[in-house]
Design a protein around this motif. Structure first.
Motif, PDB file in Angstrom:
ATOM      1  N   ASP A 200       0.915  -1.184   0.188  1.00 26.02           N
ATOM      2  CA  ASP A 200       0.019   0.019  -0.056  1.00 26.02           C
ATOM      3  C   ASP A 200       0.834   0.955  -0.045  1.00 26.02           C
ATOM      4  OD1 ASP A 200      -2.683  -1.500   0.179  1.00 26.02           O
ATOM      5  OD2 ASP A 200      -2.052  -1.431   2.497  1.00 26.02           O
ATOM      6  N   ALA A 201       1.799   1.098   0.705  1.00 23.44           N
ATOM      7  CA  ALA A 201       2.676   2.336   0.928  1.00 23.44           C
ATOM      8  C   ALA A 201       3.741   3.250  -0.405  1.00 23.44           C
ATOM      9  CB  ALA A 201       4.079   1.991   2.072  1.00 23.44           C
ATOM     10  N   VAL A 202       4.182   1.802  -1.206  1.00 22.51           N
ATOM     11  CA  VAL A 202       4.652   1.954  -2.459  1.00 22.51           C
ATOM     12  C   VAL A 202       3.146   1.930  -3.793  1.00 22.51           C
ATOM     13  CG1 VAL A 202       6.348   0.428  -2.205  1.00 22.51           C
ATOM     14  CG2 VAL A 202       4.486  -0.287  -3.403  1.00 22.51           C
ATOM     15  N   ARG A 203       2.001   1.914  -3.329  1.00 16.79           N
ATOM     16  CA  ARG A 203       1.646   2.671  -4.444  1.00 16.79           C
ATOM     17  C   ARG A 203       0.974   3.692  -4.491  1.00 16.79           C
ATOM     18  NH1 ARG A 203      -4.314   1.273  -4.022  1.00 16.79           N
ATOM     19  NH2 ARG A 203      -3.799   0.308  -2.159  1.00 16.79           N
ATOM     20  N   LEU A 204       1.034   4.194  -3.262  1.00 15.60           N
ATOM     21  CA  LEU A 204       0.731   5.397  -2.619  1.00 15.60           C
ATOM     22  C   LEU A 204       1.424   6.760  -3.132  1.00 15.60           C
ATOM     23  CD1 LEU A 204      -0.493   6.999   1.075  1.00 15.60           C
ATOM     24  CD2 LEU A 204       2.256   7.646  -0.350  1.00 15.60           C
ATOM     25  N   VAL A 205       3.117   5.773  -3.032  1.00 10.73           N
ATOM     26  CA  VAL A 205       4.144   7.194  -3.860  1.00 10.73           C
ATOM     27  C   VAL A 205       4.039   7.204  -5.111  1.00 10.73           C
ATOM     28  CG1 VAL A 205       6.501   6.724  -4.192  1.00 10.73           C
ATOM     29  CG2 VAL A 205       6.011   5.886  -1.702  1.00 10.73           C
ATOM     30  N   ALA A 206       3.776   6.168  -5.739  1.00  5.81           N
ATOM     31  CA  ALA A 206       3.138   6.118  -7.330  1.00  5.81           C
ATOM     32  C   ALA A 206       1.869   6.874  -7.907  1.00  5.81           C
ATOM     33  CB  ALA A 206       2.873   4.719  -8.277  1.00  5.81           C
ATOM     34  N   LEU A 207       1.587   6.494  -6.955  1.00  6.66           N
ATOM     35  CA  LEU A 207       0.323   8.087  -7.150  1.00  6.66           C
ATOM     36  C   LEU A 207       0.696   9.608  -6.729  1.00  6.66           C
ATOM     37  CD1 LEU A 207      -2.585   5.899  -5.577  1.00  6.66           C
ATOM     38  CD2 LEU A 207      -2.113   5.936  -8.010  1.00  6.66           C
ATOM     39  N   ARG A 217       1.339  17.239   1.848  1.00  4.63           N
ATOM     40  CA  ARG A 217       1.650  16.179   2.931  1.00  4.63           C
ATOM     41  C   ARG A 217       0.845  15.180   2.836  1.00  4.63           C
ATOM     42  NH1 ARG A 217       0.594  20.574   5.682  1.00  4.63           N
ATOM     43  NH2 ARG A 217       1.719  22.169   6.167  1.00  4.63           N
ATOM     44  N   LEU A 218       1.104  13.994   2.138  1.00 11.53           N
ATOM     45  CA  LEU A 218       0.818  12.568   2.440  1.00 11.53           C
ATOM     46  C   LEU A 218       0.633  11.707   3.126  1.00 11.53           C
ATOM     47  CD1 LEU A 218       1.944  12.216  -1.390  1.00 11.53           C
ATOM     48  CD2 LEU A 218      -0.509  12.962  -0.842  1.00 11.53           C
ATOM     49  N   HIS A 219       0.304  11.048   3.822  1.00 11.97           N
ATOM     50  CA  HIS A 219       0.238   9.846   4.952  1.00 11.97           C
ATOM     51  C   HIS A 219       0.546   9.104   4.738  1.00 11.97           C
ATOM     52  CE1 HIS A 219      -0.307  12.599   8.892  1.00 11.97           C
ATOM     53  NE2 HIS A 219       0.169  13.330   7.953  1.00 11.97           N
ATOM     54  N   ALA A 220       1.485   7.752   4.144  1.00 21.76           N
ATOM     55  CA  ALA A 220       0.958   6.070   4.294  1.00 21.76           C
ATOM     56  C   ALA A 220       1.031   5.815   5.252  1.00 21.76           C
ATOM     57  CB  ALA A 220       2.555   5.821   3.822  1.00 21.76           C
ATOM     58  N   VAL A 221      -0.533   5.829   5.798  1.00 23.14           N
ATOM     59  CA  VAL A 221      -0.823   5.305   6.847  1.00 23.14           C
ATOM     60  C   VAL A 221      -1.909   4.166   6.279  1.00 23.14           C
ATOM     61  CG1 VAL A 221      -2.168   5.705   9.270  1.00 23.14           C
ATOM     62  CG2 VAL A 221      -0.307   7.432   8.335  1.00 23.14           C
ATOM     63  N   ALA A 222      -1.981   3.119   7.269  1.00 21.55           N
ATOM     64  CA  ALA A 222      -3.681   2.847   6.919  1.00 21.55           C
ATOM     65  C   ALA A 222      -3.890   2.456   8.657  1.00 21.55           C
ATOM     66  CB  ALA A 222      -3.267   1.063   6.070  1.00 21.55           C
ATOM     67  N   GLU A 223      -3.222   2.087   8.627  1.00 20.36           N
ATOM     68  CA  GLU A 223      -4.176   1.588  11.052  1.00 20.36           C
ATOM     69  C   GLU A 223      -3.596   3.042  11.458  1.00 20.36           C
ATOM     70  OE1 GLU A 223      -4.273  -2.711  11.867  1.00 20.36           O
ATOM     71  OE2 GLU A 223      -2.678  -2.573  10.796  1.00 20.36           O
ATOM     72  N   ASN A 224      -4.374   3.602  12.049  1.00 22.32           N
ATOM     73  CA  ASN A 224      -4.280   5.086  12.786  1.00 22.32           C
ATOM     74  C   ASN A 224      -4.029   4.544  13.860  1.00 22.32           C
ATOM     75  OD1 ASN A 224      -6.096   5.896  10.528  1.00 22.32           O
ATOM     76  ND2 ASN A 224      -7.971   6.824  12.065  1.00 22.32           N
ATOM     77  N   GLY A 225      -4.211   3.196  14.609  1.00 24.91           N
ATOM     78  CA  GLY A 225      -2.706   3.510  15.811  1.00 24.91           C
ATOM     79  C   GLY A 225      -3.318   2.458  16.224  1.00 24.91           C
ATOM     80  N   ILE A 226      -2.206   0.939  16.377  1.00 25.58           N
ATOM     81  CA  ILE A 226      -2.390  -0.544  17.032  1.00 25.58           C
ATOM     82  C   ILE A 226      -1.804  -0.489  18.535  1.00 25.58           C
ATOM     83  CG2 ILE A 226      -2.674  -2.411  16.617  1.00 25.58           C
ATOM     84  CD1 ILE A 226      -1.709  -1.935  13.723  1.00 25.58           C
ATOM     85  N   PRO A 227      -2.509  -0.504  19.751  1.00 26.70           N
ATOM     86  CA  PRO A 227      -1.900  -1.010  20.901  1.00 26.70           C
ATOM     87  C   PRO A 227      -0.640  -1.763  20.667  1.00 26.70           C
ATOM     88  CG  PRO A 227      -4.064  -0.865  20.792  1.00 26.70           C
ATOM     89  CD  PRO A 227      -4.098  -1.338  19.447  1.00 26.70           C
TER      90      PRO A 227
END
Length: 297
Positions: A200-207, A217-227
């Motif tokens: 997902d991160a590298v797909r975001l870079v290409a997009l 500013r782009l956020h390569a974040v799929a899950e906001n926060g995992i304990p």
């Protein structure tokens, strides 16, 4: 488009190169070793020899490309000042090379410590300025070039970009669990980490290269926060180890250098990025990767 990529053989960079090639771009990759050069050459990538300290090579790569994606970082946790200085110098060199060209300049940054007490959003400016700050204040330095005709876009990656083969933060925490014989988490384990799968991160870079306007500013974040307790539980399951809390005063003794980060609340959102790029993360979650053997015993 001819794209110059620093860190082209790294964890994120190597997958980014594959994504760019699949999209039909021509890629030149910065390679500091013979093995990295061979791996890039085998993909059909043009190779430019050099490293983060070779500013002449970095400048030449930037000058001869239609766009630059800067992903290299020393990650020298024993000498962060040297890493920060090298990062700032490289960004300065790339920015200077691109002044007045309006060519895209995407650079790696992070969501860590952008905000306190709430998830970081794309609208939050980086609080880091100057050479003594994390990454040498490179995000703010790069964004200053927008007014000088450079298409700067900040790529803020989650603290963990995970997948099988990862050798970053989660791999380090898993290695410590093996060494200690216990999968630990700091305090009550309620502090959280944002995460994104590498695909997902590298797909975001290409997009981002195709769609993001200068100053974005782009956020390569799929899950906001995992304990962190959930992360430790999953590592314990994967490695067959007991799980327990580590007293905050013993976190550094138990985890070493990574204890500083594992004890922080590193959360972020990516709604604005998803809307802008029509980017929807589809890869496995961090806990799924852990349960499916991405970080083997």
């Amino acid at each position: 488009m001819h794209v110059f990529v620093t860190g082209a053989s790294g964890w994120i960079g190597s997958a980014t190169v594959d994504e760019l090639l699949a999209a039909g771009h021509d890629v030149t990759g910065l390679a500091r070793s013979d093995s990295s050069a061979a791996a890039l050459g085998a993909k059909g990538v043009r190779v430019r020899r050099g490293d983060l300290d070779d500013l002449e090579s970095i400048r030449g790569g930037a000058e001869n490309a239609d766009a630059v994606i800067h992903l290299a970082n020393k990650h020298d946790w024993s000498n962060p000042a040297a890493s920060n200085a090298a990062e700032r110098a490289a960004v300065q060199e790339i920015g200077d090379a691109l002044v007045g060209s309006n060519r895209p300049f995407l650079l790696a940054s992070g969501v860590a410590a952008l905000t306190q007490g709430r998830p970081a959003a794309e609208s939050d400016p980086s609080p880091f300025h100057g050479p003594e700050s994390p990454r040498g204040g490179s995000e703010n330095l790069a964004l200053e070039f927008v007014d000088r005709g450079v298409g700067t876009v900040s790529l803020r990656f989650a603290p963990t970009v995970h997948a099988a083969g990862d050798h970053g933060f989660v791999a380090a925490i898993a290695a410590i669990a093996r060494q200690q014989g216990v999968s630990g988490y700091p305090g009550d384990g309620t502090n959280r980490w944002a995460a994104v799968h590498r695909s997902d991160a590298v797909r975001l870079v290409a997009l981002g290269l195709e769609k993001a306007a200068p100053g974005t500013r782009l956020h390569a974040v799929a899950e906001n926060g995992i304990p962190t307790r959930d992360i430790a539980d999953a590592i314990g399951r994967a490695l067959g180890l007991p799980v327990r809390s580590i007293d905050p005063e013993n976190v550094h003794a138990h985890f070493g250098w990574i204890g500083t980060f594992f004890g922080m609340d590193l959360t972020a959102t990516s709604g604005a990025t998803q809307d802008l790029l029509a980017w929807t993360p589809t890869g496995p979650t961090l806990l799924q990767d852990l349960d499916n053997g991405a970080y083997p015993a």
